[in-house]
Every structure is written in structure tokens, then in C-alpha cells.
Design a protein around this motif. Structure first.
Motif, PDB file in Angstrom:
ATOM      1  N   LEU A 158       0.801  -1.228   0.000  1.00 48.55           N
ATOM      2  CA  LEU A 158       0.000   0.000   0.000  1.00 48.55           C
ATOM      3  C   LEU A 158       0.833   1.277   0.000  1.00 48.55           C
ATOM      4  CD1 LEU A 158      -2.868  -0.907   2.518  1.00 48.55           C
ATOM      5  CD2 LEU A 158      -3.066  -0.645   0.036  1.00 48.55           C
ATOM      6  N   GLN A 162       3.549   4.503  -2.973  1.00 47.77           N
ATOM      7  CA  GLN A 162       2.321   5.251  -3.266  1.00 47.77           C
ATOM      8  C   GLN A 162       2.598   6.664  -3.814  1.00 47.77           C
ATOM      9  OE1 GLN A 162      -0.200   6.085   0.093  1.00 47.77           O
ATOM     10  NE2 GLN A 162       1.471   6.849   1.385  1.00 47.77           N
ATOM     11  N   GLU A 303      -7.960  -4.343   2.980  1.00 52.71           N
ATOM     12  CA  GLU A 303      -7.658  -3.154   2.176  1.00 52.71           C
ATOM     13  C   GLU A 303      -7.027  -3.491   0.829  1.00 52.71           C
ATOM     14  OE1 GLU A 303      -5.791   0.089   4.113  1.00 52.71           O
ATOM     15  OE2 GLU A 303      -7.454   0.368   5.523  1.00 52.71           O
ATOM     16  N   VAL A 304      -6.001  -4.328   0.820  1.00 49.95           N
ATOM     17  CA  VAL A 304      -5.332  -4.657  -0.436  1.00 49.95           C
ATOM     18  C   VAL A 304      -6.260  -5.494  -1.314  1.00 49.95           C
ATOM     19  CG1 VAL A 304      -3.404  -5.896  -1.489  1.00 49.95           C
ATOM     20  CG2 VAL A 304      -3.035  -4.516   0.560  1.00 49.95           C
TER      21      VAL A 304
END
Length: 347
Positions: A158, A162, A303-304
Motif C-alpha cells: 500500500l 504510493q 484493504e489490499v
């Protein structure tokens, strides 16, 4: 003179002939001798000892007089104590095992009946609570272990790159702004767009939902937990209804993304959440290097590949400091927007 033993005297007792007492009643094997009482009998016998004279020996024999009573007769008649003991005791009815069917209970006053039932209820609740605490502790231990195992790879995916990948940007025209995805920050700047958040745009990267992301920054975790609690009994539909209510107010597909995230969190992190309630730390969403909370569990499992690509805009991607403090390296560092100025009128 030769002495005669007591055994000899017994053998020469005229009442003992052919190995048995004369007049003693024989009983069959199914009888029982009871009521034995001793009596004393005296007899004299003449014994010739080698023709040396006659000796009168006076003997005393203690004989037990007895009466025999048939056990089978006693059981049949039911008149004797031993017969009563032989009777089979009838097993009580199933309802007699309960306290309310005992004679002692029926004689109690209402006050003492209430005291008795109160004690029973308190003990039962105590045992149930112990079982609940043990189940939650075991479940939370397993979920914490799984979270620790997944978290490093998730954070790497994540946040490691980013600031270098795709970005979501807008042309700064308020509610009428064009919000779109660019390959990187340079491409967005070359087009005259301002970067809204790191990563590609998603269902929550529109004007209305960006406002909600910012204005709920200090209470979104608490509101989402309330929606999760409602979803325990109402399911996915109740969770989505909660997400779209005015307290939060996400719209359209953005509400669906949040709903699925809450359902995922409930699946993987429910015991951690319950444990935090028991320890009175449900409101502690601070995330330290070694802390495992509901928030870190959600991050590790949901989340991923699920929540983040679906919503697009998250507070860390928007560089918004929320009620869940995050490490600086997890915040997007290339955002061009000052959210306090942009959404000041919505506070």
C-alpha cells in the motif's frame, strides 16, 4: 486320671447325635437365621477311664436357640424391617429433580423463593460470562496472530511506492470539478490538475464523498463501528443503510465499498473488537508499531485488493490526519490540496 477335653464333653452330650442337635430344625438355603439368643444347658455323663473308676463330669453347654424366618416370606408379607429394606426403591419422576417440586420449596415464603432463584440466575450468568470471555480471548489470539502475519506485506504493497504511482487529480472548479486518474503526479501537473490523493480514483473520489471523507475524519471510526454492530443482526443491508444515513452519508457505489469493508472486518476481526470492548479500549484506535486493534486488523485483511481500490480516496491517501493516527510514511506526501481551505464551508 485322664482329663476329658471340652471337645469330648461336646461329643458325649446326649443332645448331639449323628452330627446334629436333637430337636434343631433344619432350614433350607432360602432362609435367614435371625433373633439368636443364647441359653445354658447342664448335663452329667459317666466316663470309664481305663477301668480305674467312675468319674462324674458335669458339663455346661451353651447352645444358641434360634428362630428362622424365611426372607422370601418377609418380602412377600412386607411386615418386617428386613423385608422393607429389600424392597426396590421407586425412582422419582423427572420433574422431582427440580427445586420447585421439593417439599422444602413449597413450604418456603415468597421472599426466600426469590432469594433462591436470584442465586441460581447469578451463578448461571457468571458461568456464561466465563465461557464468553474464554471464547473471545481464544478467538482474538488467533486473529491477532493472523494480523501480525499479514500486516508487513500489506503495508509494503500500500505505502512503499504510493508517492510514485498513479494519482487522482481535479481541475479545482468546486463541485463541478473534473476528477480523473493520471499516470503520475507529473502528468497531472502538466495537465493543470491538482492532486487529490495518491492512487487511482475510485467510487469515493467524487466531490460529495470527498467532503464526507474530510468532515468525518474525527469520528468515522466510531460511526463505522456502530454500523458494524447494527450489521451483526441486520446483515449487509442494515450495514449499508447505516452507512448512507445522515450521520455518515456516503452515496452510491462508495457506500457499497464501505459496506463490504465492514462485512470483511466483521469476518476477520470480530473477536479483536469484542476483546477491546471487554478491556474498555474500543475507542483506542491509536496504531503503534506493535499495536493490533480493529483498525490494523481491517488493514491487514480487507484493504489490499478490496477496500482501497474500490473507494480510491482514503484519508491516508488524501493526507488527512484522522482520529486514527498513522505513521508519517503511510501518508501521501504529494497531495496539492489544503482540505481546511477547500472544505471550510462544510465543517
Amino acid at each position: 486320671m485322664k482329663k476329658t477335653s471340652s471337645y469330648d464333653s461336646f461329643l458325649f452330650d446326649p443332645r448331639f447325635q449323628d452330627g446334629s442337635f436333637r430337636g434343631y430344625k433344619e432350614h433350607s438355603n432360602d432362609t435367614k437365621k435371625v433373633g439368636m439368643s443364647p441359653s445354658r444347658s447342664t448335663g452329667a455323663f459317666m466316663i470309664d477311664d481305663n477301668n480305674n473308676g467312675h468319674v462324674i463330669i458335669e458339663t455346661t453347654l451353651v447352645v444358641a436357640s434360634s428362630s428362622a424366618v424365611s426372607v422370601s416370606d418377609e418380602v412377600a408379607n412386607g411386615n418386617s424391617g428386613s423385608g422393607k429394606r429389600c424392597k426396590q426403591r421407586r425412582r422419582p419422576d423427572w420433574c422431582a429433580i427440580f427445586m420447585c417440586n421439593t417439599p422444602e420449596y413449597t413450604k418456603m415464603s415468597c421472599f426466600w423463593k426469590m432469594i433462591g432463584w436470584t442465586k441460581i440466575v447469578v451463578i448461571a450468568i457468571s458461568y456464561l460470562l466465563c465461557l464468553y470471555f474464554v471464547a473471545v480471548a481464544l478467538g482474538a489470539t488467533r486473529q491477532i496472530a493472523n494480523t501480525r502475519e499479514n500486516l508487513p506485506a500489506v503495508r509494503k504493497a500500500l505505502y512503499e511506492t504510493q508517492n510514485e504511482g498513479p494519482v487522482c487529480a481535479f481541475d479545482n472548479r468546486g463541485a463541478a470539478s473534473n476528477i480523473t486518474t493520471f499516470e503520475n503526479k507529473d502528468a497531472a501537473h502538466d495537465a493543470g490538475f491538482l492532486i487529490v490523493h495518491c492512487g487511482a480514483c475510485g467510487a469515493c473520489s467524487n466531490w460529495e464523498n470527498l467532503i464526507i471523507e474530510y468532515t468525518t475524519r474525527n469520528n468515522m471510526a466510531t460511526l463505522a463501528n456502530k454500523c458494524a454492530m447494527r450489521g451483526l443482526f441486520g446483515g449487509r443491508d442494515e450495514t449499508r443503510k447505516c452507512i448512507t444515513e445522515p450521520a455518515i452519508g456516503f452515496t452510491g457505489q462508495c457506500a457499497v465499498c464501505w459496506t463490504e469493508d465492514i462485512v470483511c472486518t466483521k469476518k476477520h476481526c470480530s473477536y479483536i473488537f469484542l476483546q477491546s470492548q471487554i478491556t474498555n479500549s474500543v475507542g483506542n484506535f491509536a496504531v503503534g508499531p506493535d499495536d493490533i486493534t480493529s483498525a490494523t486488523c481491517e488493514e491487514a485483511h480487507c484493504e489490499v485488493g478490496q477496500f482501497v481500490p474500490c473507494v480510491g480516496a482514503t484519508r491516508r491517501r488524501m493526507n488527512i490526519i484522522s482520529s486514527i493516527p498513522r505513521p508519517v510514511e503511510e501518508q501521501c506526501q504529494i497531495v496539492d490540496v489544503d482540505w481546511r481551505d477547500l472544505f471550510a464551508e462544510y465543517e
